[in-house]
Structure formats: structure tokens, C-alpha cells
Write a protein that holds these residues in place. Structure first.
Motif, PDB file in Angstrom:
ATOM      1  N   ILE A 159       0.839  -1.206   0.000  1.00 44.20           N
ATOM      2  CA  ILE A 159       0.000   0.000   0.000  1.00 44.20           C
ATOM      3  C   ILE A 159       0.868   1.248   0.000  1.00 44.20           C
ATOM      4  O   ILE A 159       1.807   1.360   0.778  1.00 44.20           O
ATOM      5  CB  ILE A 159      -0.934   0.014   1.236  1.00 44.20           C
ATOM      6  CG1 ILE A 159      -1.922  -1.159   1.155  1.00 44.20           C
ATOM      7  CG2 ILE A 159      -1.686   1.334   1.343  1.00 44.20           C
ATOM      8  CD1 ILE A 159      -2.829  -1.280   2.366  1.00 44.20           C
ATOM      9  N   PHE A 160       0.546   2.185  -0.895  1.00 45.55           N
ATOM     10  CA  PHE A 160       1.179   3.501  -0.863  1.00 45.55           C
ATOM     11  C   PHE A 160       0.333   4.394   0.041  1.00 45.55           C
ATOM     12  O   PHE A 160      -0.842   4.638  -0.223  1.00 45.55           O
ATOM     13  CB  PHE A 160       1.282   4.087  -2.277  1.00 45.55           C
ATOM     14  CG  PHE A 160       1.893   5.463  -2.306  1.00 45.55           C
ATOM     15  CD1 PHE A 160       3.256   5.634  -2.085  1.00 45.55           C
ATOM     16  CD2 PHE A 160       1.105   6.584  -2.533  1.00 45.55           C
ATOM     17  CE1 PHE A 160       3.822   6.909  -2.088  1.00 45.55           C
ATOM     18  CE2 PHE A 160       1.671   7.862  -2.539  1.00 45.55           C
ATOM     19  CZ  PHE A 160       3.030   8.017  -2.323  1.00 45.55           C
ATOM     20  N   HIS A 161       0.936   4.864   1.113  1.00 44.44           N
ATOM     21  CA  HIS A 161       0.224   5.700   2.082  1.00 44.44           C
ATOM     22  C   HIS A 161       0.636   7.155   1.913  1.00 44.44           C
ATOM     23  O   HIS A 161       1.818   7.475   2.008  1.00 44.44           O
ATOM     24  CB  HIS A 161       0.529   5.225   3.510  1.00 44.44           C
ATOM     25  CG  HIS A 161      -0.064   6.117   4.560  1.00 44.44           C
ATOM     26  ND1 HIS A 161       0.572   6.383   5.749  1.00 44.44           N
ATOM     27  CD2 HIS A 161      -1.229   6.807   4.595  1.00 44.44           C
ATOM     28  CE1 HIS A 161      -0.178   7.201   6.477  1.00 44.44           C
ATOM     29  NE2 HIS A 161      -1.264   7.475   5.798  1.00 44.44           N
ATOM     30  N   ILE A 162      -0.332   8.012   1.648  1.00 41.68           N
ATOM     31  CA  ILE A 162      -0.032   9.437   1.496  1.00 41.68           C
ATOM     32  C   ILE A 162      -0.941  10.251   2.416  1.00 41.68           C
ATOM     33  O   ILE A 162      -2.134  10.411   2.162  1.00 41.68           O
ATOM     34  CB  ILE A 162      -0.133   9.883   0.008  1.00 41.68           C
ATOM     35  CG1 ILE A 162       0.182  11.376  -0.130  1.00 41.68           C
ATOM     36  CG2 ILE A 162      -1.481   9.521  -0.625  1.00 41.68           C
ATOM     37  CD1 ILE A 162       0.501  11.827  -1.550  1.00 41.68           C
ATOM     38  N   PRO A 163      -0.390  10.725   3.528  1.00 39.76           N
ATOM     39  CA  PRO A 163      -1.202  11.568   4.410  1.00 39.76           C
ATOM     40  C   PRO A 163      -1.629  12.839   3.677  1.00 39.76           C
ATOM     41  O   PRO A 163      -0.844  13.398   2.905  1.00 39.76           O
ATOM     42  CB  PRO A 163      -0.243  11.911   5.556  1.00 39.76           C
ATOM     43  CG  PRO A 163       0.812  10.840   5.510  1.00 39.76           C
ATOM     44  CD  PRO A 163       0.966  10.498   4.062  1.00 39.76           C
ATOM     45  N   SER A 164      -2.858  13.274   3.873  1.00 39.98           N
ATOM     46  CA  SER A 164      -3.277  14.554   3.283  1.00 39.98           C
ATOM     47  C   SER A 164      -3.580  15.539   4.403  1.00 39.98           C
ATOM     48  O   SER A 164      -3.725  15.162   5.564  1.00 39.98           O
ATOM     49  CB  SER A 164      -4.466  14.373   2.346  1.00 39.98           C
ATOM     50  OG  SER A 164      -5.447  13.559   2.917  1.00 39.98           O
ATOM     51  N   ASN A 165      -3.658  16.811   4.046  1.00 40.09           N
ATOM     52  CA  ASN A 165      -3.837  17.855   5.050  1.00 40.09           C
ATOM     53  C   ASN A 165      -5.302  18.185   5.302  1.00 40.09           C
ATOM     54  O   ASN A 165      -5.638  18.740   6.336  1.00 40.09           O
ATOM     55  CB  ASN A 165      -3.083  19.111   4.617  1.00 40.09           C
ATOM     56  CG  ASN A 165      -1.594  18.845   4.583  1.00 40.09           C
ATOM     57  OD1 ASN A 165      -1.013  18.397   5.569  1.00 40.09           O
ATOM     58  ND2 ASN A 165      -0.975  19.072   3.440  1.00 40.09           N
ATOM     59  N   LYS A 166      -6.118  17.861   4.338  1.00 41.58           N
ATOM     60  CA  LYS A 166      -7.560  18.073   4.491  1.00 41.58           C
ATOM     61  C   LYS A 166      -8.247  16.987   3.685  1.00 41.58           C
ATOM     62  O   LYS A 166      -7.724  16.541   2.666  1.00 41.58           O
ATOM     63  CB  LYS A 166      -7.945  19.461   3.980  1.00 41.58           C
ATOM     64  CG  LYS A 166      -9.152  20.032   4.665  1.00 41.58           C
ATOM     65  CD  LYS A 166      -9.297  21.506   4.349  1.00 41.58           C
ATOM     66  CE  LYS A 166     -10.531  22.073   4.988  1.00 41.58           C
ATOM     67  NZ  LYS A 166     -10.704  23.482   4.624  1.00 41.58           N
ATOM     68  N   GLU A 167      -9.422  16.577   4.119  1.00 40.19           N
ATOM     69  CA  GLU A 167     -10.044  15.396   3.549  1.00 40.19           C
ATOM     70  C   GLU A 167     -10.485  15.595   2.100  1.00 40.19           C
ATOM     71  O   GLU A 167     -10.460  14.649   1.309  1.00 40.19           O
ATOM     72  CB  GLU A 167     -11.215  14.959   4.426  1.00 40.19           C
ATOM     73  CG  GLU A 167     -10.797  14.439   5.824  1.00 40.19           C
ATOM     74  CD  GLU A 167     -10.383  15.537   6.807  1.00 40.19           C
ATOM     75  OE1 GLU A 167     -10.466  16.742   6.440  1.00 40.19           O
ATOM     76  OE2 GLU A 167      -9.998  15.210   7.940  1.00 40.19           O
ATOM     77  N   ASP A 168     -10.871  16.824   1.734  1.00 41.23           N
ATOM     78  CA  ASP A 168     -11.255  17.022   0.328  1.00 41.23           C
ATOM     79  C   ASP A 168     -10.020  16.923  -0.566  1.00 41.23           C
ATOM     80  O   ASP A 168     -10.090  16.386  -1.676  1.00 41.23           O
ATOM     81  CB  ASP A 168     -12.015  18.338   0.117  1.00 41.23           C
ATOM     82  CG  ASP A 168     -11.262  19.568   0.563  1.00 41.23           C
ATOM     83  OD1 ASP A 168     -10.322  19.449   1.376  1.00 41.23           O
ATOM     84  OD2 ASP A 168     -11.613  20.670   0.086  1.00 41.23           O
ATOM     85  N   GLU A 169      -8.904  17.422  -0.071  1.00 40.59           N
ATOM     86  CA  GLU A 169      -7.645  17.251  -0.805  1.00 40.59           C
ATOM     87  C   GLU A 169      -7.383  15.756  -1.015  1.00 40.59           C
ATOM     88  O   GLU A 169      -7.032  15.320  -2.119  1.00 40.59           O
ATOM     89  CB  GLU A 169      -6.487  17.880  -0.005  1.00 40.59           C
ATOM     90  CG  GLU A 169      -5.129  17.753  -0.672  1.00 40.59           C
ATOM     91  CD  GLU A 169      -3.969  17.665   0.323  1.00 40.59           C
ATOM     92  OE1 GLU A 169      -4.173  17.885   1.532  1.00 40.59           O
ATOM     93  OE2 GLU A 169      -2.854  17.362  -0.124  1.00 40.59           O
ATOM     94  N   GLY A 170      -7.564  14.985   0.049  1.00 42.93           N
ATOM     95  CA  GLY A 170      -7.336  13.542  -0.040  1.00 42.93           C
ATOM     96  C   GLY A 170      -8.238  12.884  -1.070  1.00 42.93           C
ATOM     97  O   GLY A 170      -7.810  11.994  -1.813  1.00 42.93           O
ATOM     98  N   MET A 171      -9.484  13.354  -1.153  1.00 45.27           N
ATOM     99  CA  MET A 171     -10.404  12.785  -2.153  1.00 45.27           C
ATOM    100  C   MET A 171      -9.966  13.149  -3.565  1.00 45.27           C
ATOM    101  O   MET A 171     -10.184  12.379  -4.504  1.00 45.27           O
ATOM    102  CB  MET A 171     -11.837  13.251  -1.881  1.00 45.27           C
ATOM    103  CG  MET A 171     -12.392  12.614  -0.621  1.00 45.27           C
ATOM    104  SD  MET A 171     -14.086  13.137  -0.307  1.00 45.27           S
ATOM    105  CE  MET A 171     -14.399  12.203   1.209  1.00 45.27           C
ATOM    106  N   GLY A 172      -9.347  14.305  -3.725  1.00 41.41           N
ATOM    107  CA  GLY A 172      -8.777  14.670  -5.028  1.00 41.41           C
ATOM    108  C   GLY A 172      -7.639  13.733  -5.398  1.00 41.41           C
ATOM    109  O   GLY A 172      -7.551  13.246  -6.536  1.00 41.41           O
ATOM    110  N   LEU A 173      -6.766  13.457  -4.447  1.00 40.96           N
ATOM    111  CA  LEU A 173      -5.667  12.509  -4.687  1.00 40.96           C
ATOM    112  C   LEU A 173      -6.227  11.148  -5.091  1.00 40.96           C
ATOM    113  O   LEU A 173      -5.732  10.507  -6.025  1.00 40.96           O
ATOM    114  CB  LEU A 173      -4.806  12.362  -3.424  1.00 40.96           C
ATOM    115  CG  LEU A 173      -3.990  13.581  -2.971  1.00 40.96           C
ATOM    116  CD1 LEU A 173      -3.439  13.356  -1.563  1.00 40.96           C
ATOM    117  CD2 LEU A 173      -2.859  13.893  -3.948  1.00 40.96           C
ATOM    118  N   CYS A 174      -7.271  10.725  -4.394  1.00 40.48           N
ATOM    119  CA  CYS A 174      -7.884   9.412  -4.685  1.00 40.48           C
ATOM    120  C   CYS A 174      -8.488   9.383  -6.082  1.00 40.48           C
ATOM    121  O   CYS A 174      -8.392   8.369  -6.787  1.00 40.48           O
ATOM    122  CB  CYS A 174      -8.959   9.083  -3.643  1.00 40.48           C
ATOM    123  SG  CYS A 174      -8.273   8.645  -2.028  1.00 40.48           S
TER     124      CYS A 174
END
Ligand SMILES: Cc1ncc(C[n+]2csc(CCOP(=O)(O)OP(=O)(O)O)c2C)c(N)n1
Ligand SMILES: [Mg+2]
Lengths: 184, 168
Positions: B40-55
Motif C-alpha cells: 500500500i502507498f500511504h499518502i497523508p493529506s492535510n484536508k479530507e477534500d484534498e485527499g479525495m482529489g488525490l484518490c
């Protein structure tokens, strides 16, 4: 130069690459100037062009260019530390910094005042940050794409918009066409 | 049963290889397990919407993504869920710590807990609630369902599921 003139100039450079394009006029302009299956047009979700493009760059090997705006980067500033700390060489972030929220009528952003997005990017840990004037963008963008290092380009330009239609392509069609191009 | 390990085993078995996280005390163990897995590649994000963009980007790049987050962040992700994940029809399992439920010691957490299921229902997001440890047995099926349906799917995990809040 205004954003549409910049996009016209760089269209031949980005044509064959995966491009994630910011919401509003940037996507409408790119769609009109040079629609390609390798373009992912954002129809909403202001702020996430850099994040979507970065996730894509991390997931596969082809070069990816996110075309973003100063206002959109300001709304998702948390993106810059994430990008800096997980740098991948196939990623280029091009921030078209017209100092305004262009798509909504050129209301000024803080990037056109005291805030320097290139200084912010550097402070966030991004290693190759280049601030460039609109007319000099072409060669800088080309070498960023060609290089093995991730580059953040802040392109300073004038605010101003042209009249053009909205994108009527269905989002699922945009996404499917784009994913086929990613796999090709 | 170690539920952190069971959850991450299911992720790996379902080929989920791109995981973004914003921490919650209850999620500390599962985040650590994600971080330690080579698959698994784990990438912490700073805000959850940012994380959904990464996803979203990772999905279009051919990976199966997942976000791990706290329910208090649901509000900041509504626009992204509607205009990106759902509008473009992308799958996204969301493993969400359901703070403010039974065995919650921090009163402020209740304030978003009372809106959590209503917001998810308003968005027509399929929602599962893990309350007992054995509920984790459903996780594998939920992942399959998510990638079959190309939708965001929420898995709410409350303090009781995680075995209490910890030292109080
Ligand atoms: C959450 C949210 N807030 C506001 C808007 C309205 N909006 C759409 S585009 C835009 C301006 C974006 O500015 P910038 O990123 O600088 O791009 P430009 O149009 O100047 O190239 C705004 C404010 C929106 N779509 N979503
Ligand atoms: Mg702008």
C-alpha cells in the motif's frame, strides 16, 4: 498576456501529455483551443486540480501536468506540502497566476497582492519552483516536462477573459475517455 | 482478532493500494498498519477534500484508492463528493471514525455525530455502521460492493467497535 493566450501558446507542448485542467474558464478555453482525450476537464470542485493531477502522477508513470489557478491553489493550500513531501518526477504543476478569480469576474486574489505563491511553494518544501512571466512560459514548461524532477511553475500574467461556451460533455464521458488515454 | 490488521488485510486482498489519511485517535492503529504495508502507498493529506482529489487521480491512474478520516470532516468533503467522486462516477471507500457515538468522552464530538448519517443519507451514499468487532467481517464485501458500483461508500466505525476510546 491573458490565460487564453497562454493556453493557445502552450497547447502544442501539452497536447500529447496527460493534463488535468482547472474548473471554469481554464477548462472551457482548453476545450475550445485543443480538445484532446488526454485532457481531464474539471467541471466543479474548485481547488483540487493539483491534487487530482498529483494522485494520477503517483499512480502511473506518464508525465502529468496540472493546470491550476492562483485562486484555486489558495483555497487548497494544503496541497503544496503534500506535493513537496511526496515528490514524483513525472509531475508538473502549472499555476496560471493572473492575480484574480478570473472565472467569476476577476475579483482580486491575495496572490495579486502581498502573497507570493512561489515563496509559499518553496516554504512548503517544493524544490523546483520557477516563477515566470507569461511570454517566457513555453520553454520553461517544456523543460519541466522533459526533466526527471517535479517542477512547480508560477506563471504571472494579466487577468482577463474571453467569451466562450460551457463544456457540455458528460463528466463520465470525460473521465472514461481520459482513462482510456491514460492506459493507451 | 486484531481489527487493524484484518482491515488492512482486506484492503490488500481487494487490491486497494493507494490510501490517504487524516488521523483520528481511534484510527491510529489502522493508519500505522497501512503505513507499514509494502503493498500500500500511504499518502497523508492535510484536508479530507484534498485527499479525495488525490484518490480521484489515483483511480484514473489505474489504482484502487481509499480514504481514512474522521466523521467531523464530512462537511468539508460534501462538495467534492458531489461534484467529483459522484459526478464523474468514481469508487471511493471511506473508512470513517464515528466520533461522538456511544463511549465518546468528548462532548463536542457529538455535535457532528448527530449530523453524520443525515448528511450521508442526503448524498445517497451507501453507509455501513460498525459497532461490534464482528461487524468487520462485512468489510471485504463492502470493498467489493464499492468497486462494483463505482460510488463513494461510507463505513462508520464507532468507539465501541474500536474497543473504547482508550485511556480516559
Ligand atoms: C467551492 C467553490 N467556491 C467558489 C467557486 C466559484 N469559482 C469558480 S472558478 C473560481 C475562480 C478560480 O480562480 P483561479 O483559480 O485563480 O482561476 P482563474 O479563473 O483565475 O484562471 C471561483 C471563485 C466554486 N466553483 N467553488
Ligand atoms: Mg486566477
Amino acid at each position: 498576456m491573458i490565460r487564453s493566450e497562454i493556453l493557445k501558446e502552450i497547447a502544442p507542448i501539452i497536447r500529447d501529455h496527460l493534463v488535468v485542467c482547472n474548473i471554469g474558464l481554464p477548462s472551457q478555453e482548453l476545450h475550445m483551443i485543443d480538445d484532446q482525450p488526454t485532457n481531464f476537464y474539471m467541471l466543479g470542485t474548485m481547488g483540487l486540480s493539483s491534487s487530482i493531477g498529483f494522485g494520477l502522477a503517483l499512480a502511473q508513470d506518464k508525465p502529468v501536468i496540472s493546470i491550476d489557478g492562483d485562486g484555486s491553489v489558495l483555497t487548497n493550500l494544503g496541497t503544496l506540502p503534500t506535493i513537496a513531501n511526496n515528490a514524483t518526477g513525472n509531475y508538473t504543476l502549472l499555476i496560471i497566476d493572473n492575480g484574480s478569480y478570473g472565472s467569476t469576474g476577476d475579483q482580486p486574489t491575495y496572490a495579486g497582492m502581498k502573497t507570493s505563491l512561489s515563496a509559499v511553494a518553496t516554504a512548503c518544501g517544493c524544490e523546483n519552483v520557477i516563477e515566470v512571466q507569461d511570454k517566457d512560459l513555453g520553454p520553461v514548461l517544456q523543460s519541466a516536462i522533459d526533466s526527471d524532477e517535479m517542477t512547480i511553475i508560477v506563471c504571472k500574467c494579466d487577468s482577463g477573459n474571453i467569451k466562450l461556451p460551457v463544456i457540455t460533455m458528460d463528466p463520465v464521458v470525460i473521465r472514461h475517455r481520459f482513462m482510456e488515454a491514460v492506459k493507451a | 482478532m486484531n481489527i487493524d490488521k484484518k482491515i488492512v488485510d482486506d484492503l490488500v486482498a481487494n487490491d486497494v493500494s493507494f490510501v490517504t489519511t487524516v488521523p483520528c485517535k481511534q484510527l491510529a492503529g489502522v493508519i500505522e498498519e497501512v503505513e507499514n504495508r509494502d503493498e500500500i502507498f500511504h499518502i497523508p493529506s492535510n484536508k479530507e477534500d484534498e485527499g479525495m482529489g488525490l484518490c480521484a487521480g489515483a483511480f484514473m491512474g489505474g489504482k484502487r484508492p481509499m480514504i481514512i478520516m474522521q466523521n467531523t470532516a464530512l462537511g468539508v468533503t460534501l462538495n467534492t463528493l458531489a461534484t467529483l467522486t459522484q459526478f464523474y462516477r468514481m469508487p471511493l471507500p471511506m473508512l470513517i471514525s464515528y466520533r461522538g457515538e456511544l463511549r465518546e468522552p468528548v462532548s463536542c464530538q457529538v455535535e457532528m455525530a448527530v449530523h453524520t448519517k443525515a448528511l450521508l443519507a442526503q448524498l445517497n451514499i451507501p453507509t455501513y455502521h460498525f459497532h461490534w468487532q464482528k461487524d468487520v467481517e462485512e468489510f471485504d464485501n463492502i470493498l467489493k460492493y464499492t468497486f462494483m458500483s463505482n460510488k463513494p461508500v461510507a463505513i462508520l466505525t464507532d468507539a465501541n467497535f474500536w474497543g473504547g476510546y482508550g485511556d480516559q
